[in-house]
Design an enzyme around this catalytic site. Structure first.
Site, short mmCIF file in Angstrom:
data_model
loop_
_atom_site.label_atom_id
_atom_site.label_comp_id
_atom_site.label_asym_id
_atom_site.label_seq_id
_atom_site.Cartn_x
_atom_site.Cartn_y
_atom_site.Cartn_z
N CYS A 31 0.83 -1.20 0.00
CA CYS A 31 0.00 0.00 0.00
C CYS A 31 0.87 1.26 0.00
O CYS A 31 1.71 1.43 0.89
CB CYS A 31 -0.92 0.01 1.21
SG CYS A 31 -1.88 1.55 1.37
N CYS A 69 0.28 3.80 3.33
CA CYS A 69 0.67 3.48 4.70
C CYS A 69 1.99 4.19 5.04
O CYS A 69 2.74 4.58 4.14
CB CYS A 69 0.85 1.97 4.85
SG CYS A 69 -0.70 1.04 4.91
N HIS A 116 -4.36 1.38 8.09
CA HIS A 116 -4.83 0.84 6.81
C HIS A 116 -6.22 0.25 6.90
O HIS A 116 -6.99 0.26 5.93
CB HIS A 116 -3.84 -0.22 6.31
CG HIS A 116 -4.18 -0.79 4.96
ND1 HIS A 116 -3.77 -0.20 3.78
CD2 HIS A 116 -4.90 -1.90 4.60
CE1 HIS A 116 -4.21 -0.92 2.75
NE2 HIS A 116 -4.89 -1.94 3.22
N HIS A 158 -6.63 1.83 1.29
CA HIS A 158 -6.34 2.67 2.46
C HIS A 158 -7.35 3.81 2.55
O HIS A 158 -7.71 4.40 1.53
CB HIS A 158 -4.93 3.24 2.34
CG HIS A 158 -4.39 3.81 3.60
ND1 HIS A 158 -3.46 3.16 4.39
CD2 HIS A 158 -4.63 4.99 4.23
CE1 HIS A 158 -3.17 3.91 5.43
NE2 HIS A 158 -3.87 5.03 5.36
N HIS A 173 -8.80 7.10 2.34
CA HIS A 173 -8.27 8.34 1.78
C HIS A 173 -9.33 9.03 0.93
O HIS A 173 -10.35 8.44 0.57
CB HIS A 173 -7.04 8.05 0.91
CG HIS A 173 -7.35 7.41 -0.42
ND1 HIS A 173 -7.75 6.10 -0.52
CD2 HIS A 173 -7.36 7.90 -1.69
CE1 HIS A 173 -7.96 5.79 -1.79
NE2 HIS A 173 -7.75 6.88 -2.51
N GLN A 193 -9.60 12.71 -1.99
CA GLN A 193 -8.83 13.50 -2.94
C GLN A 193 -9.32 14.94 -2.95
O GLN A 193 -10.42 15.24 -2.47
CB GLN A 193 -8.92 12.91 -4.35
CG GLN A 193 -8.35 11.51 -4.47
CD GLN A 193 -8.33 11.01 -5.90
OE1 GLN A 193 -7.63 11.56 -6.76
NE2 GLN A 193 -9.10 9.98 -6.19
#
Length: 361
Positions: free
Chosen positions: A73, A76, A137, A188, A190, A192
């Site tokens: 990943c 991480c 994660h 993971h 997240h 944007q």
């Protein structure tokens, strides 16, 4: 909030956000020692002459990282023998420029033309950032504490404010996409941020409708929609001192919720600390309700609708739209002919029923 700015090996900016100077993760901001190729600058914009909408062309994104195993990943923290996009051994919230951006401040100023007299071409100027909500994660946004969620809110505000100052940026869009069903390529937790050199089609259309409504009635369309939902109450999910959450009366998606601040503001940076903290509690409760609907976490997109950078007409009203493509425990909603071809949505469940289910879980 403490913000620490550094750069990655290929020159991309990386920012760490910590709750305060005493945070354990405010240390160990080691440099990025990887050998990385230059970031692509080939993005371009082409205007669709039939819809008068800009389309982003970013062919290099075909090679972006796609659903790697956990041990690979890139979001991480870095560890012994493995370097990721986050050089540090730990972090609270981290934001960096996307390695495979749809838009870039370094975009080629002379992109290849389309050869079509009605399709102008512009450099794919802008900025795309990745927002890592936590170093864990296996966490979900819903697993964050209210303090951690408020820090994410502060980070969104910081980036909106900073990106809005870039030359030619017209709109900043913060969002999260969760779940393979949505098309997410990294597991993971997240989100944007896109800084566009144009006003996006949805925002432009909402502004056109709000402008016509003001001219016709003298009122504020968003404020009147919120007032009507509060009065009806049948689709309300939550109302606090600062926020209201409801399933919209004409929802398009199987599960869709809009979250509005009661005080009208245009963008996240305009929210007060009290409003940001209150939002964190409302949002975490909403996401946890989403995940209790079925036996598995609900895939969703959470999209912040902020006013454009320049809003001389004062038409913007900040709100969050959270929606899912899952229509039953074992079925997804696919955009079929009417939706994909004509943009005319068919909703499979009454908004009042969806609101009731979300209240009960």
């Amino acid at each position: 909030m403490k913000r620490t700015i550094t750069t990655l090996a290929d020159g991309r900016e990386l920012l760490y956000f910590d709750i305060d100077d005493t945070s354990d993760t405010s240390v160990d901001r080691r440099p990025d020692s990887r050998m990385l190729p230059p970031v692509s600058t080939s993005s371009q914009l082409r205007l669709d002459p039939l819809l008068d909408e800009w389309v982003m062309m970013a062919a290099h994104r075909q090679d972006r990282t796609f659903q790697p195993p956990e041990e690979n990943c890139p979001l991480c923290p870095s560890g012994p023998g493995r370097q990721t996009e986050i050089p540090s051994a730990g972090y609270t919230v981290a934001i960096f420029e996307n390695r495979f951006p749809s838009l870039s401040t370094g975009a080629d100023p002379a992109p290849v033309g389309s050869g079509h007299p009605l399709v102008p071409v512009r450099p794919g100027y802008g900025r795309c950032e990745v927002v890592c909500f936590t170093s864990d994660h296996h966490a979900r946004f819903a697993d964050l504490t209210t303090e951690q969620a408020a820090l994410v809110m502060d980070a969104w505000a910081d980036r909106t404010e900073q990106l809005s100052t870039l030359d030619d940026i017209e709109q900043v869009f913060c969002f999260e996409s969760r779940g393979a069903e949505i098309g997410v390529t990294l597991g993971h937790p997240h989100g944007q941020i896109y800084a566009y050199p144009f006003v996006t089609p949805r925002t432009r259309r909402m502004r056109e409708v709000a402008r016509a409504y003001r001219e016709r009635t003298g009122g504020d369309l968003h404020a009147d929609v919120v007032a009507a939902e509060r009065a009806a109450a049948s689709r309300l999910l939550a109302e606090t001192a600062h926020w209201v959450a409801f399933v919209p009366a004409a929802a398009r998606w199987p599960v869709e919720v809009h979250v509005y601040p009661l005080r009208r503001v245009r963008s996240i940076p305009e929210l007060t600390p009290a409003e940001r903290a209150d939002f964190a509690a409302v949002y975490l409760d909403l996401l946890r309700r989403f995940d209790r609907l079925y036996d598995a976490p609900l895939p969703y997109i959470a999209a912040w609708h902020q006013g454009p950078v320049t809003d001389d007409e004062d038409l913007g009203y900040l709100h969050l739209q959270v929606f899912s493509v899952r229509r039953t425990a074992d079925k997804l909603k696919y955009l079929a002919g009417s939706e994909s071809g004509m943009g005319a949505f068919i909703t499979d469940a009454l908004p009042e029923d969806v609101a009731r289910r979300l209240r009960e879980v």
